[in-house]
Scaffold this motif. Structure first.
Motif, PDB file in Angstrom:
ATOM      1  N   LEU A 111       0.956  -1.117  -0.196  1.00 28.17           N
ATOM      2  CA  LEU A 111       0.396  -0.008  -0.295  1.00 28.17           C
ATOM      3  C   LEU A 111       0.808   1.078  -0.252  1.00 28.17           C
ATOM      4  O   LEU A 111       1.586   0.789   1.254  1.00 28.17           O
ATOM      5  CB  LEU A 111      -1.221  -0.068   1.701  1.00 28.17           C
ATOM      6  CG  LEU A 111      -1.887   1.130   1.743  1.00 28.17           C
ATOM      7  CD1 LEU A 111      -2.685   0.993  -0.105  1.00 28.17           C
ATOM      8  CD2 LEU A 111      -2.566   1.253   2.747  1.00 28.17           C
ATOM      9  N   TYR A 112       1.005   2.231  -1.069  1.00 27.44           N
ATOM     10  CA  TYR A 112       1.815   2.972  -0.954  1.00 27.44           C
ATOM     11  C   TYR A 112       0.922   4.042  -0.353  1.00 27.44           C
ATOM     12  O   TYR A 112       0.289   4.658  -1.056  1.00 27.44           O
ATOM     13  CB  TYR A 112       2.107   2.866  -2.473  1.00 27.44           C
ATOM     14  CG  TYR A 112       3.139   2.260  -3.303  1.00 27.44           C
ATOM     15  CD1 TYR A 112       4.281   2.319  -3.568  1.00 27.44           C
ATOM     16  CD2 TYR A 112       2.216   1.368  -4.226  1.00 27.44           C
ATOM     17  CE1 TYR A 112       4.999   1.138  -3.872  1.00 27.44           C
ATOM     18  CE2 TYR A 112       2.730   0.253  -4.653  1.00 27.44           C
ATOM     19  CZ  TYR A 112       4.450   0.337  -4.589  1.00 27.44           C
ATOM     20  OH  TYR A 112       4.849  -0.972  -5.074  1.00 27.44           O
ATOM     21  N   ARG A 113       1.807   5.170  -0.118  1.00 25.52           N
ATOM     22  CA  ARG A 113       1.182   6.350   0.785  1.00 25.52           C
ATOM     23  C   ARG A 113       1.987   7.456   0.044  1.00 25.52           C
ATOM     24  O   ARG A 113       3.556   7.795  -0.470  1.00 25.52           O
ATOM     25  CB  ARG A 113       1.538   6.666   1.942  1.00 25.52           C
ATOM     26  CG  ARG A 113       0.669   5.143   2.418  1.00 25.52           C
ATOM     27  CD  ARG A 113       0.541   5.136   4.437  1.00 25.52           C
ATOM     28  NE  ARG A 113      -0.047   4.189   5.296  1.00 25.52           N
ATOM     29  CZ  ARG A 113      -1.293   3.578   5.003  1.00 25.52           C
ATOM     30  NH1 ARG A 113      -2.185   4.621   5.016  1.00 25.52           N
ATOM     31  NH2 ARG A 113      -1.374   2.199   5.680  1.00 25.52           N
ATOM     32  N   GLN A 136      -4.033   9.791  -1.944  1.00 26.25           N
ATOM     33  CA  GLN A 136      -3.007   9.601  -0.600  1.00 26.25           C
ATOM     34  C   GLN A 136      -2.501   8.125  -0.466  1.00 26.25           C
ATOM     35  O   GLN A 136      -1.597   7.663   0.057  1.00 26.25           O
ATOM     36  CB  GLN A 136      -3.562  10.250   0.159  1.00 26.25           C
ATOM     37  CG  GLN A 136      -3.062  12.464  -0.326  1.00 26.25           C
ATOM     38  CD  GLN A 136      -3.531  12.964   0.684  1.00 26.25           C
ATOM     39  OE1 GLN A 136      -4.385  12.533   2.084  1.00 26.25           O
ATOM     40  NE2 GLN A 136      -2.904  14.047   1.274  1.00 26.25           N
ATOM     41  N   GLU A 137      -3.333   7.239  -1.012  1.00 27.89           N
ATOM     42  CA  GLU A 137      -3.020   5.242  -0.232  1.00 27.89           C
ATOM     43  C   GLU A 137      -3.592   5.138  -2.235  1.00 27.89           C
ATOM     44  O   GLU A 137      -4.269   5.396  -2.681  1.00 27.89           O
ATOM     45  CB  GLU A 137      -4.178   5.409   0.643  1.00 27.89           C
ATOM     46  CG  GLU A 137      -3.241   5.461   1.522  1.00 27.89           C
ATOM     47  CD  GLU A 137      -3.974   5.174   2.845  1.00 27.89           C
ATOM     48  OE1 GLU A 137      -5.477   4.582   2.707  1.00 27.89           O
ATOM     49  OE2 GLU A 137      -3.839   5.570   4.044  1.00 27.89           O
ATOM     50  N   CYS A 138      -3.163   3.843  -2.501  1.00 27.56           N
ATOM     51  CA  CYS A 138      -2.871   3.216  -3.726  1.00 27.56           C
ATOM     52  C   CYS A 138      -2.629   2.007  -3.808  1.00 27.56           C
ATOM     53  O   CYS A 138      -0.581   2.368  -3.547  1.00 27.56           O
ATOM     54  CB  CYS A 138      -2.590   4.039  -4.852  1.00 27.56           C
ATOM     55  SG  CYS A 138      -2.772   3.798  -6.794  1.00 27.56           S
ATOM     56  N   THR A 139      -3.401   1.047  -4.563  1.00 29.77           N
ATOM     57  CA  THR A 139      -2.143   0.138  -4.723  1.00 29.77           C
ATOM     58  C   THR A 139      -1.461  -0.313  -5.766  1.00 29.77           C
ATOM     59  O   THR A 139      -0.847  -1.254  -6.146  1.00 29.77           O
ATOM     60  CB  THR A 139      -2.772  -1.265  -4.591  1.00 29.77           C
ATOM     61  OG1 THR A 139      -4.613  -1.324  -5.102  1.00 29.77           O
ATOM     62  CG2 THR A 139      -3.000  -0.805  -2.754  1.00 29.77           C
TER      63      THR A 139
END
Length: 118
Positions: A35-37, A65-68
């Motif tokens: 999970l990228y932030r 602001q959060e993405c897989t």
């Protein structure tokens, strides 16, 4: 070891949540997907390859602001191939022989039977 995005303490690369502040580090229900932030007041879409080429279908786009699905556009999608430094041709022959032991044994039997028939 990467750092937790909230408490900035080191966490294990396989950790699903931070052991210190319990912040989720992997996608919910998918422990193998990171999970990228983004940093506060920044958005991931500004540096994402999929936003740039308009293939992103993430509902929070362009303010995620959060993405897989995030992939930094400064990095290549396919990693560069590294040259094979496994040990040269001798190592390659040894590996080939280990993989093809049955065929080598069959070839040896054929050579022996031909030699005995002569």
């Amino acid at each position: 070891m990467p750092d937790c995005p909230r408490c900035h303490l080191p966490v294990d690369t396989q950790a699903i949540t931070c052991g210190h502040c319990k912040t989720p580090l992997k996608a919910f229900g998918h422990p193998g997907i990171p999970l990228y932030r983004s940093k506060p007041q920044e958005f991931l879409c500004t540096t994402c390859t999929y936003h740039e080429d308009d293939t992103c279908n993430y509902p929070q786009r362009p303010f995620a602001q959060e993405c897989t699905l995030y992939h930094n556009k400064a990095q290549p999608i396919v990693p560069q191939a590294t040259p094979d430094i496994s040990g040269g041709w001798q190592r390659a022959v040894k590996n080939w022989c280990q993989r093809h032991q049955v065929w080598l044994a069959l070839l040896a039997l054929i050579v022996i039977s031909i030699a005995l028939s002569i």
